[in-house]
Structure formats: C-alpha cells, structure tokens
Write a protein that holds these residues in place. Structure first.
Motif, short mmCIF file in Angstrom:
data_model
loop_
_atom_site.label_atom_id
_atom_site.label_comp_id
_atom_site.label_asym_id
_atom_site.label_seq_id
_atom_site.Cartn_x
_atom_site.Cartn_y
_atom_site.Cartn_z
N TYR A 88 0.83 -1.21 0.00
CA TYR A 88 0.00 0.00 0.00
C TYR A 88 0.87 1.26 0.00
N ALA A 89 1.94 1.26 0.77
CA ALA A 89 2.84 2.42 0.79
C ALA A 89 3.51 2.59 -0.57
N HIS A 90 3.90 1.49 -1.19
CA HIS A 90 4.50 1.54 -2.52
C HIS A 90 3.51 2.13 -3.52
N ALA A 91 2.25 1.69 -3.45
CA ALA A 91 1.24 2.16 -4.39
C ALA A 91 0.98 3.65 -4.23
N LEU A 92 0.73 4.12 -3.00
CA LEU A 92 0.41 5.53 -2.78
C LEU A 92 1.61 6.43 -3.06
N ALA A 93 2.80 6.00 -2.64
CA ALA A 93 4.00 6.81 -2.91
C ALA A 93 4.25 6.91 -4.42
N SER A 94 3.98 5.84 -5.15
CA SER A 94 4.16 5.86 -6.60
C SER A 94 3.18 6.82 -7.26
N ARG A 113 -2.99 5.84 10.03
CA ARG A 113 -1.90 6.22 10.92
C ARG A 113 -0.64 5.39 10.66
N ASP A 114 -0.81 4.27 10.00
CA ASP A 114 0.33 3.46 9.58
C ASP A 114 0.80 3.89 8.20
N LEU A 115 -0.14 4.08 7.29
CA LEU A 115 0.18 4.39 5.89
C LEU A 115 0.74 5.80 5.71
N GLY A 116 0.10 6.79 6.31
CA GLY A 116 0.49 8.18 6.10
C GLY A 116 1.95 8.48 6.39
N PRO A 117 2.44 8.18 7.59
CA PRO A 117 3.84 8.47 7.90
C PRO A 117 4.83 7.69 7.03
N THR A 118 4.48 6.45 6.70
CA THR A 118 5.36 5.64 5.86
C THR A 118 5.52 6.28 4.48
N VAL A 119 4.40 6.72 3.91
CA VAL A 119 4.43 7.33 2.59
C VAL A 119 5.14 8.68 2.63
N SER A 120 4.87 9.49 3.65
CA SER A 120 5.50 10.82 3.71
C SER A 120 7.02 10.71 3.76
N ALA A 121 7.52 9.70 4.47
CA ALA A 121 8.98 9.49 4.53
C ALA A 121 9.52 9.12 3.16
N ARG A 122 8.78 8.32 2.42
CA ARG A 122 9.26 7.86 1.10
C ARG A 122 9.28 8.98 0.07
N VAL A 123 8.36 9.91 0.19
CA VAL A 123 8.32 10.99 -0.80
C VAL A 123 9.02 12.25 -0.27
N HIS A 124 9.68 12.10 0.87
CA HIS A 124 10.55 13.15 1.44
C HIS A 124 9.79 14.45 1.73
N ASP A 173 8.13 24.40 2.44
CA ASP A 173 9.28 24.18 1.56
C ASP A 173 9.30 22.81 0.89
N ASN A 174 8.30 21.98 1.16
CA ASN A 174 8.26 20.65 0.55
C ASN A 174 6.86 20.36 0.04
N ARG A 175 6.76 19.47 -0.92
CA ARG A 175 5.48 19.02 -1.44
C ARG A 175 5.54 17.51 -1.62
N PRO A 176 4.39 16.85 -1.43
CA PRO A 176 3.10 17.44 -1.08
C PRO A 176 3.04 17.84 0.39
#
Length: 354
Positions: A88-94, A113-124, A173-176
C-alpha cells in the motif's frame, strides 16, 4: 556524492485524498476528506482527486464521484487485496511521485496512521498527524521582519502537548503537504446522484520483498458496540457518574430518547465502559444533534471531541466545571436525582403523544 535535485513546488498541483476501503466498502472517512478537499481546492483553483487502492475495486469510483471527486486514480492489484503496509505504501508513494499533488489527506484511522507516515517518509515530505482543522492561508500566520510570508499554504491545526494547546503547522518548503485527519471532524457533502469522475487506472508494478508480510488468516470479529459517530443523540458520562452500575441511568435516558451512551476517558480508564464509546482527543470525534455531558468536568481533551454538537446539555454538581463554558444548557445538581427525573418526564410526555 550524488546531487539532490531541488524540489520545484510549482510542479505540484491538486488536492488528493486516500480513499480508504476495506472489503470493497469505502470507509466514511473518505467521504469526509472529499468534503474538506473540495473546500481546500476552491482557493487554489484546482481539482480533487481520490486515490483508490485495492483489488477489484473499480466498482467504487462512482460513489467517490458522488461525494465530490473530480478524478479517481485506481491502483488495482491482487497484492492490495488486504491492507499491508509495504504494497500500500508503494502504491500511494508511486501515485504521488507520478501525479505530483500539492496536498494529500489521509484519514487518521488504524490504517491511515500506519500508511500516512510511511508514505510521507518515502516521498521526502512532512506530515502533520491527527489534524482537527485544515485551511488555506498565509504562513507565518502574521508577517515577520526579514521573513517571507508564503501564500496559499495548507495550514494544519492539531492539539499539542497533551491537548493543552492548539498548534497550527505548515510545510512551506516541501510538497506534497500531507496530513492525517481525525474521523468525524470534517463534514461530507450531500452526494450528487449520478455524478461522474475521470477515472485513471494506474499500476506501478509490485515486486514482493522482505518487507511484505504474509497474511495467514483473516478473522472477522463481530462486536455489539455501536458506532457513536453515527448517533444523533448521545448521553455521555464521566468520572462523576461514579460507577459502571450508575451508567444504567444514562442508558435509560438514551433509550427513551432513541440515542446511545458514550463516555469521557475517565470512565473508560476506570473500566466502566469500553474504549469504543470514548469521546475526546484520544477517543472519537462526534457531532450529534444532542449531546448530554453528565458528570463530565469538561477538560479540553474531551471538549475537542464533541464541541461541534448541535445542542450540548451539561449536568454537573460543580457549578464552576469547564463543561458549562461550552454547554448550551447547564443544570447544576445531583445527576443521580436529575437524570432519572428527566427520563421519567420525557417518557411521560412521549406517552401523552402516543
């Protein structure tokens, strides 16, 4: 050393929401997020996109359109049949990396609460958790000497320091700009029957790795606990109720009114009622038509979860209790005498009209 390309903020457009679904059923939080996304999109002159992840979920796109999605990006793959962090994190980050949204909203559910922080870290980028209010505005909120005030920023408000203060946070200074949003605090729109959205099917490809967990068995537990977030009338009790047995008089009042019983954290901590009935910052956010606060002092942590109720009626023996500051009707006295009398009077009036 590898050079890091500076992010171009102008490349990021649109308000995206993660449309959580479980067992081919869209969770209510997705509709709430769509309602808020439409509000945020107006001053930005942009569109609202729902991101739908799952397996064989294409039949859900029309429902998202009816609740406000201009576009639905569907990632449909067998690896997404049940929620697991890695696929799921791979899908949303992609999706974020390809379509570059300016804002991404995720429900602050167990999954979110599990997905959001994981994705935000991946997309910096950053993530503000458990938001209770979202707006578009200037940051810093007030102009400061020698500091640029940036416009059209997502202003994310959440309780901080144990609920003793409210913080407004931005990610200039960052997106999203990402946040998780508490269920029940945003209002969904009235669905527009027959509305259609642009549907985009996208699949980044999935290669299982050592971060993919294996689900051996799914056990569906049946519970009799009601969903207090859907109740139109709530009779809520706190420490002042005194015991689990005394919640019986609250249940009697709720039954007469066709409502449900809820509670403050104190009643849950004392083991008088289950956690699912807790209202407040660490419980659920509710907005019923009538909210009875009985034996509840009115700490800010509790008020944050019920202050948007249409009518708040407080019953407390302490006339200086903070709950009276937010109540529309306040009754000072012994709840053990007042509540049974109130129940009996309402029952008598209803009998007359029957």
């Amino acid at each position: 050393m590898k050079a890091v390309k500076k992010m171009s903020l102008e490349d990021y457009k649109g308000v995206f929401i993660y449309a959580q679904q479980v067992d081919n059923h869209i969770d209510n939080i997705a509709f709430e997020l769509l309602g808020k996304a439409k509000d945020l999109a107006k001053p930005l002159n942009t569109q609202v996109t729902a991101v739908l992840l799952g397996y064989q979920v294409g039949n859900l796109t029309d429902e998202l359109a009816e609740y406000g999605a201009d576009r639905v990006i569907v990632v449909d793959d067998p690896e997404l049949k049940e929620y697991r962090t890695e696929p799921y994190a791979h899908a949303l980050a992609s999706v974020i990396e390809k379509y570059k949204p300016e804002i991404v909203l995720v429900g602050a559910t167990a999954i979110g609460r599990d997905l959001g922080p994981t994705v935000s870290a991946r997309v910096h980028t950053g993530l503000t958790a458990d938001c209770t209010s979202l707006d578009i505005g200037d940051f810093p909120l007030q102009p400061k000497p020698n500091q640029e005030q940036k416009h059209n920023q997502l202003l994310m408000t959440r309780p901080a320091f144990g609920g003793n203060t409210i913080a407004t946070i931005a990610c200039p200074d960052n997106r999203p700009q990402m946040s998780t949003v508490r269920p029940g605090v945003m209002q969904k729109i009235t669905p527009v029957k027959g509305a259609k959205a642009e549907v985009i099917e996208y699949n980044p490809g999935f290669t299982p790795n050592d971060r993919y967990v294996t689900i051996e068995k799914v056990v569906k537990k049946v519970t009799e606990t009601v969903d207090i977030q859907k109740a139109k009338i709530l009779v809520s009790g706190g420490r002042g109720v005194g015991s689990a047995e005394n919640f019986k008089i609250l249940k009697d009042l709720a039954d007469v009114l066709g409502g449900e019983v809820s509670s403050s954290r104190a009643a849950v901590d004392n083991g008088w009622v289950p956690k699912d009935l807790q209202v407040g910052q660490t419980g659920k956010t509710v907005r019923p038509q009538i909210y009875f606060a009985i034996g509840i002092s009115g700490a800010i942590q509790h008020v944050a979860g019920m202050e948007d109720s249409d009518l708040i009626i407080a019953i407390n023996k302490d006339e200086s209790a903070p709950i009276f500051d937010v109540a529309d009707i306040g009754i000072v006295g012994d709840l053990n005498k007042i509540v049974p009398k109130l129940t009996a009077d309402i029952k008598a009036e209803l009998a007359k009209k029957a």
